[in-house]
Structure formats: structure tokens, C-alpha cells
Design a protein around this motif. Structure first.
Motif, PDB file in Angstrom:
ATOM      1  N   SER A 103       0.893  -5.688  -9.860  1.00  0.00           N
ATOM      2  CA  SER A 103       0.220  -4.538  -9.240  1.00  0.00           C
ATOM      3  C   SER A 103       0.040  -3.404 -10.241  1.00  0.00           C
ATOM      4  O   SER A 103      -1.026  -2.783 -10.308  1.00  0.00           O
ATOM      5  CB  SER A 103       1.029  -4.042  -8.038  1.00  0.00           C
ATOM      6  OG  SER A 103       1.135  -5.046  -7.063  1.00  0.00           O
ATOM      7  N   SER A 149      10.639   5.011  -2.947  1.00  0.00           N
ATOM      8  CA  SER A 149       9.289   4.472  -2.754  1.00  0.00           C
ATOM      9  C   SER A 149       8.595   4.414  -4.109  1.00  0.00           C
ATOM     10  O   SER A 149       9.070   5.000  -5.078  1.00  0.00           O
ATOM     11  CB  SER A 149       8.492   5.347  -1.779  1.00  0.00           C
ATOM     12  OG  SER A 149       8.336   6.645  -2.320  1.00  0.00           O
ATOM     13  N   PHE A 158       0.833  -1.203   0.000  1.00  0.00           N
ATOM     14  CA  PHE A 158       0.000   0.000   0.000  1.00  0.00           C
ATOM     15  C   PHE A 158       0.875   1.264   0.000  1.00  0.00           C
ATOM     16  O   PHE A 158       0.544   2.257  -0.650  1.00  0.00           O
ATOM     17  CB  PHE A 158      -0.920   0.014   1.222  1.00  0.00           C
ATOM     18  CG  PHE A 158      -2.099  -0.902   1.085  1.00  0.00           C
ATOM     19  CD1 PHE A 158      -3.025  -0.724   0.066  1.00  0.00           C
ATOM     20  CD2 PHE A 158      -2.282  -1.949   1.970  1.00  0.00           C
ATOM     21  CE1 PHE A 158      -4.111  -1.572  -0.075  1.00  0.00           C
ATOM     22  CE2 PHE A 158      -3.363  -2.799   1.841  1.00  0.00           C
ATOM     23  CZ  PHE A 158      -4.277  -2.614   0.817  1.00  0.00           C
ATOM     24  N   HIS A 159       1.972   1.207   0.750  1.00  0.00           N
ATOM     25  CA  HIS A 159       2.883   2.357   0.814  1.00  0.00           C
ATOM     26  C   HIS A 159       3.425   2.700  -0.573  1.00  0.00           C
ATOM     27  O   HIS A 159       3.394   3.871  -0.995  1.00  0.00           O
ATOM     28  CB  HIS A 159       4.035   2.030   1.782  1.00  0.00           C
ATOM     29  CG  HIS A 159       5.160   3.012   1.730  1.00  0.00           C
ATOM     30  ND1 HIS A 159       5.044   4.309   2.215  1.00  0.00           N
ATOM     31  CD2 HIS A 159       6.420   2.905   1.221  1.00  0.00           C
ATOM     32  CE1 HIS A 159       6.181   4.945   2.009  1.00  0.00           C
ATOM     33  NE2 HIS A 159       7.031   4.125   1.425  1.00  0.00           N
ATOM     34  N   HIS A 160       3.920   1.688  -1.277  1.00  0.00           N
ATOM     35  CA  HIS A 160       4.495   1.931  -2.604  1.00  0.00           C
ATOM     36  C   HIS A 160       3.419   2.313  -3.620  1.00  0.00           C
ATOM     37  O   HIS A 160       3.641   3.173  -4.483  1.00  0.00           O
ATOM     38  CB  HIS A 160       5.253   0.693  -3.078  1.00  0.00           C
ATOM     39  CG  HIS A 160       6.487   0.417  -2.270  1.00  0.00           C
ATOM     40  ND1 HIS A 160       7.535   1.297  -2.191  1.00  0.00           N
ATOM     41  CD2 HIS A 160       6.826  -0.642  -1.479  1.00  0.00           C
ATOM     42  CE1 HIS A 160       8.485   0.805  -1.410  1.00  0.00           C
ATOM     43  NE2 HIS A 160       8.075  -0.371  -0.952  1.00  0.00           N
ATOM     44  N   LEU A 161       2.265   1.663  -3.522  1.00  0.00           N
ATOM     45  CA  LEU A 161       1.171   1.982  -4.443  1.00  0.00           C
ATOM     46  C   LEU A 161       0.697   3.414  -4.242  1.00  0.00           C
ATOM     47  O   LEU A 161       0.497   4.156  -5.221  1.00  0.00           O
ATOM     48  CB  LEU A 161       0.004   1.007  -4.206  1.00  0.00           C
ATOM     49  CG  LEU A 161      -1.244   1.263  -5.054  1.00  0.00           C
ATOM     50  CD1 LEU A 161      -0.935   1.090  -6.530  1.00  0.00           C
ATOM     51  CD2 LEU A 161      -2.369   0.330  -4.637  1.00  0.00           C
ATOM     52  N   PHE A 162       0.543   3.808  -2.993  1.00  0.00           N
ATOM     53  CA  PHE A 162       0.087   5.177  -2.709  1.00  0.00           C
ATOM     54  C   PHE A 162       1.104   6.212  -3.203  1.00  0.00           C
ATOM     55  O   PHE A 162       0.728   7.256  -3.740  1.00  0.00           O
ATOM     56  CB  PHE A 162      -0.145   5.349  -1.203  1.00  0.00           C
ATOM     57  CG  PHE A 162      -0.583   6.736  -0.821  1.00  0.00           C
ATOM     58  CD1 PHE A 162      -1.889   7.163  -1.038  1.00  0.00           C
ATOM     59  CD2 PHE A 162       0.320   7.631  -0.272  1.00  0.00           C
ATOM     60  CE1 PHE A 162      -2.287   8.450  -0.714  1.00  0.00           C
ATOM     61  CE2 PHE A 162      -0.068   8.931   0.062  1.00  0.00           C
ATOM     62  CZ  PHE A 162      -1.379   9.334  -0.161  1.00  0.00           C
ATOM     63  N   ALA A 163       2.395   5.907  -3.027  1.00  0.00           N
ATOM     64  CA  ALA A 163       3.447   6.837  -3.479  1.00  0.00           C
ATOM     65  C   ALA A 163       3.352   7.062  -4.989  1.00  0.00           C
ATOM     66  O   ALA A 163       3.400   8.206  -5.460  1.00  0.00           O
ATOM     67  CB  ALA A 163       4.825   6.292  -3.097  1.00  0.00           C
ATOM     68  N   SER A 164       3.195   5.972  -5.751  1.00  0.00           N
ATOM     69  CA  SER A 164       3.074   6.098  -7.217  1.00  0.00           C
ATOM     70  C   SER A 164       1.794   6.832  -7.582  1.00  0.00           C
ATOM     71  O   SER A 164       1.792   7.719  -8.448  1.00  0.00           O
ATOM     72  CB  SER A 164       3.075   4.708  -7.873  1.00  0.00           C
ATOM     73  OG  SER A 164       4.296   4.061  -7.660  1.00  0.00           O
ATOM     74  N   PHE A 165       0.688   6.468  -6.925  1.00  0.00           N
ATOM     75  CA  PHE A 165      -0.611   7.054  -7.244  1.00  0.00           C
ATOM     76  C   PHE A 165      -0.621   8.555  -6.954  1.00  0.00           C
ATOM     77  O   PHE A 165      -1.143   9.347  -7.750  1.00  0.00           O
ATOM     78  CB  PHE A 165      -1.697   6.349  -6.424  1.00  0.00           C
ATOM     79  CG  PHE A 165      -3.096   6.727  -6.810  1.00  0.00           C
ATOM     80  CD1 PHE A 165      -3.636   6.302  -8.014  1.00  0.00           C
ATOM     81  CD2 PHE A 165      -3.874   7.517  -5.984  1.00  0.00           C
ATOM     82  CE1 PHE A 165      -4.917   6.656  -8.386  1.00  0.00           C
ATOM     83  CE2 PHE A 165      -5.158   7.878  -6.347  1.00  0.00           C
ATOM     84  CZ  PHE A 165      -5.680   7.445  -7.542  1.00  0.00           C
ATOM     85  N   PHE A 166      -0.032   8.949  -5.819  1.00  0.00           N
ATOM     86  CA  PHE A 166       0.014  10.368  -5.454  1.00  0.00           C
ATOM     87  C   PHE A 166       0.796  11.169  -6.496  1.00  0.00           C
ATOM     88  O   PHE A 166       0.384  12.267  -6.902  1.00  0.00           O
ATOM     89  CB  PHE A 166       0.664  10.522  -4.073  1.00  0.00           C
ATOM     90  CG  PHE A 166       0.880  11.953  -3.666  1.00  0.00           C
ATOM     91  CD1 PHE A 166      -0.178  12.743  -3.233  1.00  0.00           C
ATOM     92  CD2 PHE A 166       2.150  12.516  -3.732  1.00  0.00           C
ATOM     93  CE1 PHE A 166       0.026  14.067  -2.875  1.00  0.00           C
ATOM     94  CE2 PHE A 166       2.357  13.838  -3.375  1.00  0.00           C
ATOM     95  CZ  PHE A 166       1.297  14.613  -2.942  1.00  0.00           C
ATOM     96  N   THR A 172      -7.762   1.684 -13.009  1.00  0.00           N
ATOM     97  CA  THR A 172      -7.838   3.134 -13.227  1.00  0.00           C
ATOM     98  C   THR A 172      -8.457   3.437 -14.579  1.00  0.00           C
ATOM     99  O   THR A 172      -9.340   4.294 -14.701  1.00  0.00           O
ATOM    100  CB  THR A 172      -6.424   3.757 -13.163  1.00  0.00           C
ATOM    101  OG1 THR A 172      -5.800   3.362 -11.947  1.00  0.00           O
ATOM    102  CG2 THR A 172      -6.497   5.267 -13.207  1.00  0.00           C
TER     103      THR A 172
END
Length: 255
Positions: free
Chosen positions: A226, A202, A55-63, A234
Motif C-alpha cells: 500500500s 492508526s 481505507f481508515h489507515h490510509l486516510f490517517a497517514s494521508f491526512f 502520489t
């Protein structure tokens, strides 16, 4: 709406690949270090999920994608509208824009790192560069391809230039602008992964590179899956929103 048969056809190759993967691993058809068994990948997936790393890495990319896309949108669409209204000005900028359009954003990464460091700014700039041209060119196309007969109808009704632009040209360009948004999001996903593999601590790109350095192919596979899954989600959500938006206006969308 996609029927059950079409959904089955769409995913049948995925099932076949997974079956081959399970069967090949069970009889040691290949080196388990290079292609780990599905059970190992699933166990690692739940481990990364439970400790919050995925979740940490996914959120970093998404942000980064959301921020870079928002900045690109706020510049590209108004710029395309200005050039659409004043095409004679666009001629002066066309050369440099064409040059930048054919320059892959990742090729600029060394310069961007030197100028802006390896923090968040450099990654967001890559997203801006990747999503700018799909938004800009599709908006420009939508504005310039308006049917002249519609404009003539507006003139017959006594519309002035601003009214023609607001009530005829902009609504006519909306499908192209929305297609540009859809393309830009796809390009942003591809660009951010490359940028995170070059300089980041990240993000999904970093997760894949970290897996490679640690010789953990299972982590690499989870990172790739992922990206594919969340990129598809998306795209699907965006297409649904766009179709609903255009359906209310009686316009089709084939993006």
C-alpha cells in the motif's frame, strides 16, 4: 509521454517477482508462515478493503502528510525567500539549520513524544521536520541561482529591485520550488511510516507493526504494498501537475 514498450520494461521485474512468488508458494519452496502465498495476501487485502480498515489507515497517514506538508510549506518557502533577499541574515541561521538538516526526524521522536505526547501533534511535527528542508533548500537554490544576465536585462528595462525579484527571480526559482515539493512529499511518506510504527493507533505504519505483533505476514505485505503503490501514485500525480504547470510556461522539468 512514456510509450507502451517503456511501460512494459518498467513493470517487467514486478511480474517476474510475482511469478516466482506464485511458483515458489505452489511447490512449498519456502515456509508459508514467513512468505504467505499470494492467494492468502489477496484474500486478506479484500477483507481489509471490505471492512474499511485499509481505507481508515490510509486516510490517517494521508491526512497527517497533507497537514504536516502544508505547515512546512507555509514556513519554509517564505523563510527561504527572506534569506534569499537578505543573505547576510542567513549566515546567522545557517549553522543551526545545517545541524537540524543532518538530524534525522525519527531520532527526535522520543523527545517529541515526551513534549507533545503520542497524539496527532507528534506525527505532524515529524512530517514538518521531514519536508521542511527539501522545500527550504530548493527554494533557496532557485532564488540564488538566477542568471545574472537576466537580472541585467531587467535593469536595462528600468526594473526596480522589487520588480526584478517578482518578474525575474521568482519565476526562475519556480522549477526548483516544485522539485522541492516533489521531494518533500516523498520524504513525508517515509517519515510518517516510521513515526506511526513508534507511537500511533492508526496509519499504514501502525498496520504493518500490528501485523508483525499478530504474526500476520500477509498484513505486513499489504501494508508495504500500500505504501509503495500510493507513494508512487502520489508522485506520479504530482509530477503530472508540475509538468502541465511548467509546460504552459515553456519550462522543462526533470524531477
Amino acid at each position: 509521454m512514456m510509450g507502451n514498450k517503456n511501460i512494459f520494461k518498467k513493470f517487467i521485474l514486478f511480474f517476474i517477482i510475482i511469478l516466482i512468488w506464485c511458483f515458489g508458494s505452489s511447490i512449498n519452496l519456502w515456509n508459508p508462515f514467513l512468505i504467505p502465498p499470494p492467494t492468502k495476501v489477496i484474500n486478506t487485502f479484500f477483507l481489509l478493503l471490505s471492512n474499511g480498515k485499509l481505507f481508515h489507515h490510509l486516510f490517517a497517514s494521508f491526512f497527517r502528510i497533507v497537514l504536516g506538508f502544508a505547515i512546512a510549506f507555509s514556513f519554509s518557502v517564505p523563510l527561504a525567500i527572506i534569506f534569499g533577499i537578505f543573505p547576510k541574515i542567513y549566515i546567522y541561521f545557517q549553522g543551526i539549520l545545517e545541524f537540524l538538516r543532518h538530524t534525522p526526524p525519527l531520532s527526535l521522536m522520543p523527545l517529541i513524544i515526551l513534549w507533545f505526547g503520542i497524539g496527532e501533534t507528534s506525527k505532524v511535527i515529524i512530517i514538518i521536520l521531514a519536508s521542511f528542508f527539501p522545500l527550504f533548500l530548493n527554494t533557496l537554490k532557485g532564488l540564488s541561482s538566477c542568471d545574472k544576465k537576466l537580472i541585467e536585462v531587467g535593469q536595462v528595462f528600468g526594473f526596480n529591485k522589487w520588480q526584478i525579484f517578482k518578474k525575474i527571480i521568482i519565476p526562475n526559482a519556480i522549477p526548483d520550488i516544485l522539485l522541492g515539493i516533489k521531494l518533500a512529499v516523498g520524504y513525508s511518506w517515509r517519515a510518517i511510516i516510521g513515526a506511526e510504527m513508534i507511537a500511533a493507533s492508526s496509519g499504514l505504519g501502525y498496520l504493518i507493526l500490528d501485523g508483525q505483533i499478530l504474526s500476520r505476514i500477509d498484513i505486513v505485505i499489504i501494508g508495504i504494498l500500500s505504501i509503495g503503490i500510493f507513494g508512487t501514485l502520489t508522485d506520479g500525480i504530482l509530477e503530472k501537475i508540475i509538468n502541465n504547470f511548467l509546460k504552459k510556461r515553456g519550462v522543462g522539468f526533470n524531477g
